[in-house]
Design an enzyme around this catalytic site. Sequence first.
Site, PDB file in Angstrom:
ATOM      1  N   ASP A   2       0.862  -1.183   0.000  1.00 22.44           N
ATOM      2  CA  ASP A   2       0.000   0.000   0.000  1.00 22.44           C
ATOM      3  C   ASP A   2       0.898   1.233   0.000  1.00 22.44           C
ATOM      4  O   ASP A   2       2.129   1.120  -0.053  1.00 22.44           O
ATOM      5  CB  ASP A   2      -0.954  -0.013   1.207  1.00 22.44           C
ATOM      6  CG  ASP A   2      -2.309   0.591   0.845  1.00 22.44           C
ATOM      7  OD1 ASP A   2      -2.343   1.756   0.426  1.00 22.44           O
ATOM      8  OD2 ASP A   2      -3.329  -0.119   0.969  1.00 22.44           O
TER       9      ASP A   2
ATOM     10  N   HIS B 111      -3.022   3.109  -4.573  1.00 25.97           N
ATOM     11  CA  HIS B 111      -2.363   2.701  -3.327  1.00 25.97           C
ATOM     12  C   HIS B 111      -0.950   2.184  -3.610  1.00 25.97           C
ATOM     13  O   HIS B 111      -0.552   1.133  -3.113  1.00 25.97           O
ATOM     14  CB  HIS B 111      -3.201   1.644  -2.603  1.00 25.97           C
ATOM     15  CG  HIS B 111      -4.452   2.207  -1.983  1.00 25.97           C
ATOM     16  ND1 HIS B 111      -4.407   3.098  -0.935  1.00 25.97           N
ATOM     17  CD2 HIS B 111      -5.762   2.030  -2.260  1.00 25.97           C
ATOM     18  CE1 HIS B 111      -5.663   3.429  -0.595  1.00 25.97           C
ATOM     19  NE2 HIS B 111      -6.503   2.808  -1.384  1.00 25.97           N
TER      20      HIS B 111
ATOM     21  N   ASP C  58      -8.927  -0.861  -5.854  1.00 19.35           N
ATOM     22  CA  ASP C  58      -9.811   0.120  -5.211  1.00 19.35           C
ATOM     23  C   ASP C  58      -9.182   1.510  -5.196  1.00 19.35           C
ATOM     24  O   ASP C  58      -7.966   1.662  -5.309  1.00 19.35           O
ATOM     25  CB  ASP C  58     -10.107  -0.307  -3.765  1.00 19.35           C
ATOM     26  CG  ASP C  58      -8.829  -0.454  -2.949  1.00 19.35           C
ATOM     27  OD1 ASP C  58      -7.852  -1.018  -3.472  1.00 19.35           O
ATOM     28  OD2 ASP C  58      -8.797   0.018  -1.795  1.00 19.35           O
ATOM     29  N   GLU C  59     -10.022   2.497  -5.056  1.00 17.12           N
ATOM     30  CA  GLU C  59      -9.637   3.865  -4.720  1.00 17.12           C
ATOM     31  C   GLU C  59      -8.461   4.378  -5.548  1.00 17.12           C
ATOM     32  O   GLU C  59      -7.434   4.783  -5.011  1.00 17.12           O
ATOM     33  CB  GLU C  59      -9.288   3.942  -3.218  1.00 17.12           C
ATOM     34  CG  GLU C  59     -10.464   3.578  -2.334  1.00 17.12           C
ATOM     35  CD  GLU C  59     -10.150   3.698  -0.855  1.00 17.12           C
ATOM     36  OE1 GLU C  59     -10.999   4.212  -0.122  1.00 17.12           O
ATOM     37  OE2 GLU C  59      -9.056   3.265  -0.418  1.00 17.12           O
TER      38      GLU C  59
ATOM     39  N   PHE D 288     -13.507  -4.166  10.498  1.00 12.50           N
ATOM     40  CA  PHE D 288     -13.188  -4.189  11.922  1.00 12.50           C
ATOM     41  C   PHE D 288     -12.330  -2.993  12.342  1.00 12.50           C
ATOM     42  O   PHE D 288     -11.920  -2.897  13.492  1.00 12.50           O
ATOM     43  CB  PHE D 288     -12.490  -5.505  12.291  1.00 12.50           C
ATOM     44  CG  PHE D 288     -13.354  -6.734  12.103  1.00 12.50           C
ATOM     45  CD1 PHE D 288     -14.712  -6.624  11.775  1.00 12.50           C
ATOM     46  CD2 PHE D 288     -12.825  -8.007  12.255  1.00 12.50           C
ATOM     47  CE1 PHE D 288     -15.510  -7.756  11.598  1.00 12.50           C
ATOM     48  CE2 PHE D 288     -13.611  -9.142  12.088  1.00 12.50           C
ATOM     49  CZ  PHE D 288     -14.951  -9.015  11.746  1.00 12.50           C
TER      50      PHE D 288
ATOM     51  N   TRP E 185      -8.130  -3.206   8.492  1.00  7.72           N
ATOM     52  CA  TRP E 185      -7.190  -2.182   8.028  1.00  7.72           C
ATOM     53  C   TRP E 185      -6.424  -1.679   9.237  1.00  7.72           C
ATOM     54  O   TRP E 185      -6.986  -1.528  10.337  1.00  7.72           O
ATOM     55  CB  TRP E 185      -7.952  -1.050   7.344  1.00  7.72           C
ATOM     56  CG  TRP E 185      -8.736  -1.543   6.176  1.00  7.72           C
ATOM     57  CD1 TRP E 185     -10.078  -1.767   6.138  1.00  7.72           C
ATOM     58  CD2 TRP E 185      -8.225  -1.907   4.887  1.00  7.72           C
ATOM     59  NE1 TRP E 185     -10.434  -2.246   4.892  1.00  7.72           N
ATOM     60  CE2 TRP E 185      -9.317  -2.341   4.109  1.00  7.72           C
ATOM     61  CE3 TRP E 185      -6.948  -1.914   4.322  1.00  7.72           C
ATOM     62  CZ2 TRP E 185      -9.171  -2.776   2.790  1.00  7.72           C
ATOM     63  CZ3 TRP E 185      -6.808  -2.332   3.010  1.00  7.72           C
ATOM     64  CH2 TRP E 185      -7.902  -2.759   2.259  1.00  7.72           C
TER      65      TRP E 185
ATOM     66  N   GLU F 213      -4.424   1.196   9.932  1.00  9.23           N
ATOM     67  CA  GLU F 213      -3.963   2.565  10.201  1.00  9.23           C
ATOM     68  C   GLU F 213      -3.875   2.858  11.700  1.00  9.23           C
ATOM     69  O   GLU F 213      -2.936   3.484  12.171  1.00  9.23           O
ATOM     70  CB  GLU F 213      -4.913   3.593   9.572  1.00  9.23           C
ATOM     71  CG  GLU F 213      -4.820   3.711   8.067  1.00  9.23           C
ATOM     72  CD  GLU F 213      -5.782   2.775   7.343  1.00  9.23           C
ATOM     73  OE1 GLU F 213      -6.200   1.753   7.923  1.00  9.23           O
ATOM     74  OE2 GLU F 213      -6.109   3.082   6.175  1.00  9.23           O
TER      75      GLU F 213
END
Length: 755
Positions: A189, A262, A325-326, A418, A467, A469
């Site tokens: 990522d 990403h 994605d994104e 989650f 994820w 972060e």
Amino acid sequence: MKKLLIVILLAAAGQKAAAQRNQAAAAALVPLPVQTQWTNETVAISANTAIVTDAATAGLAVLLNTYVQEQLGFPLPAQGKNRIVLTVDTTLQLPPEGYQLRAANNEVRIAAYSTDGIVHGIATLRQLWQPQGKSLRVPGVTITDYPRFAYRGMHLDVSRNFFSVDYIKQLIDQLAFYKINNFHWHLTDDQGWRIEIRKYPKLQSIAAWRNQTLIGHKKELPHQFDGRKYGGYYTQDEIREVVAYAAARHINVIPEIEMPGHALAALAAYPELGCTKGPYKTAEFWGVFDDVFCAGTDSTFTFLEDVLDEVFALFPSPYIHLGGDECPKVRWAKCPACQRRMKTEQLKNEDELQSYFVKRIAKYIQSKGRKVVGWDEILEGGLAHGAAVMSWRGVEGAVEAAKQEHQVIMTPEDELYFDHYQSLYRTEPTAAGGYTPLREVYEYDPLHAAGDTALLPYIAGIQGQMWSEYLPTVQQANYMIYPRLLALAERAWSPRETRSYPDFLQRLAVHDTLLKTRGIVAPAVRHEITYESDSLERGGIYISLHTTSPAARIRYTLNGTAPDANSPLYERPLHITETATLRAALFEGQQQVYREFQQVFNVSKSTGARITLKAPPNTKYNGDASTLVNGITGTHRFNDGQWLGFSARDLDAVIDLGTPQLIKVVAANVLHYRWQKMWAPAILEFQYSNDGIHYLPMAKTKTFIINGINNVRIRVRPVKARYIRVCAKNRGVIPAGEYGAGGNSMLLMDEISIN
Ligand code: ACM
Ligand code: ZN
């Protein structure tokens, strides 16, 4: 005599039922099996219990013995007085992965059509046995069991925060224990590249590292950083070790290599793969970044194919995840190479360029005999034949993919992310956002909400997303994963009809202890206090409190003090007529259990007033208009039920205060959160009237500076008015360069207060 016999029989039946209850309660199986019949017997596993295998199951004796050794300190022999029999029986009439487990007559027998089934039977046995001295006691039982979904997955992002091989193995152990059969490893990522690729050493020396990391939540501005270099990667040997460890437990590991978006970490190492050619640096905070792989240069594809070649060699997984994605398209729109590609390939726009990118890589993956899976954006512009979709943004992607007869894995962010908060408690550690309590995971039922059950055959299964972060430590990771993983496992495996949340919670109590013995402490979020606003009346609200705990009672205060054993017991809805902080806690007898709950209720002149909307909210944030004046302020957990969402539509609300009231301050909250396509209004305006027909201006603002909740509060020239009109003008189409550019922005509003 007959009577006596009946009495005896009834007593025996009663005892049997009681035994059944005792056995079931002690065992507390998660996920719940399809069919279970308990008996009064107990089978002991001890030093003279042999593991008896056949040709197909011989290897699994080793696995079973690993678990026995953990419990007893010694492995079981191949010969002995009593037996655990593991047998593959191809005549068994069971669905795939099914098994039968029987504990009776001093023997445990696990039979299945395939070794997958045996492994699941072993997982069940591990939940059944209870250590007692130098033996394990297994309650007498006959179980017939098989999964509802073939794909049962758990995902972990190791880019934003990195996790050791030991931690990954521990997670895999838990997946095996709960019959999850796929581990989705999010390896690359923007914030770090975590897989060794030998052909590209700068992925190890540069892309695996970032110079520093954001402190706190990304929406808190200005951003602050810790100033510490952070990173790491898994060597290929380590990856092989993890894959083998998972394989021994019949868990497939799906690697994810993110593209075309990403990709910042990879670009930092190899800037020639980006449209602007850099320089780039590995991302130090969280979000979606404009710099992505250039779709116009062939070296991007050479690079990715080389990377994938090494990935294929490491991962036997039938599915390879290519992300998808994104991916912002702003660089592509300005890049000569990308534009040239669009011309030569006759692509109408950058969305089709993304589709070209994904299809080209998909073709490569398929040419190597593997299947492709990606996030639901890969549907846009046409999906590569045979690709599977992980539907994360809701149900539309799933429905579309299923209609096109693609396999779908349900990964919806509302229910199965989650990294969302799991409670409304203010003491929750910082999380990404959203609100996904245990109950919501437990009650998740794919496609039933959409009413499209005809498409269910295309739903391969469900998966939880983790994820990372906001997972700076292993403890925090565990806190977010457990017990939601258990709820996921049950929904993925057990029949739909067996769903009972109270029953699940009871079984969970046993698993808390089991998890603790494995060093996983996730104690906090079992029994929440939640609240509901029952009814509104002008100037006040009625709040009811609930708890999932069957044993505890709620005590509360409204005067700011901490609740204790002498505080009032909650018995009926609370009538709140002035701004107050509710503090409440659960008590078992005199003892407080779990954390304190706090919630502010803001009572103003508009609280409980009649409110009408010219047009209702038209997004998934579509509550009743009254939530704008219910005294409860929407939080950063924006799916907390308080926000109203308007897409391509303005908010136009009229509040009737009943009688003319002196007004000095007007206030409202708007959510400005561009990464969620949530945009503050172009203008927010308050007007007043006394006849409800003619309105005069009172206040307006165009300034919304906070990335997050903007608490707009405007002091006005004092005026007496009965009707207040609130107009918020939608920002319209998301501007170029922003996440979701070209789509509709969403206007999110909550609590309007008038004082
Ligand atoms: C995702 O959450 N971007 C798949
Ligand atoms: Zn380009």
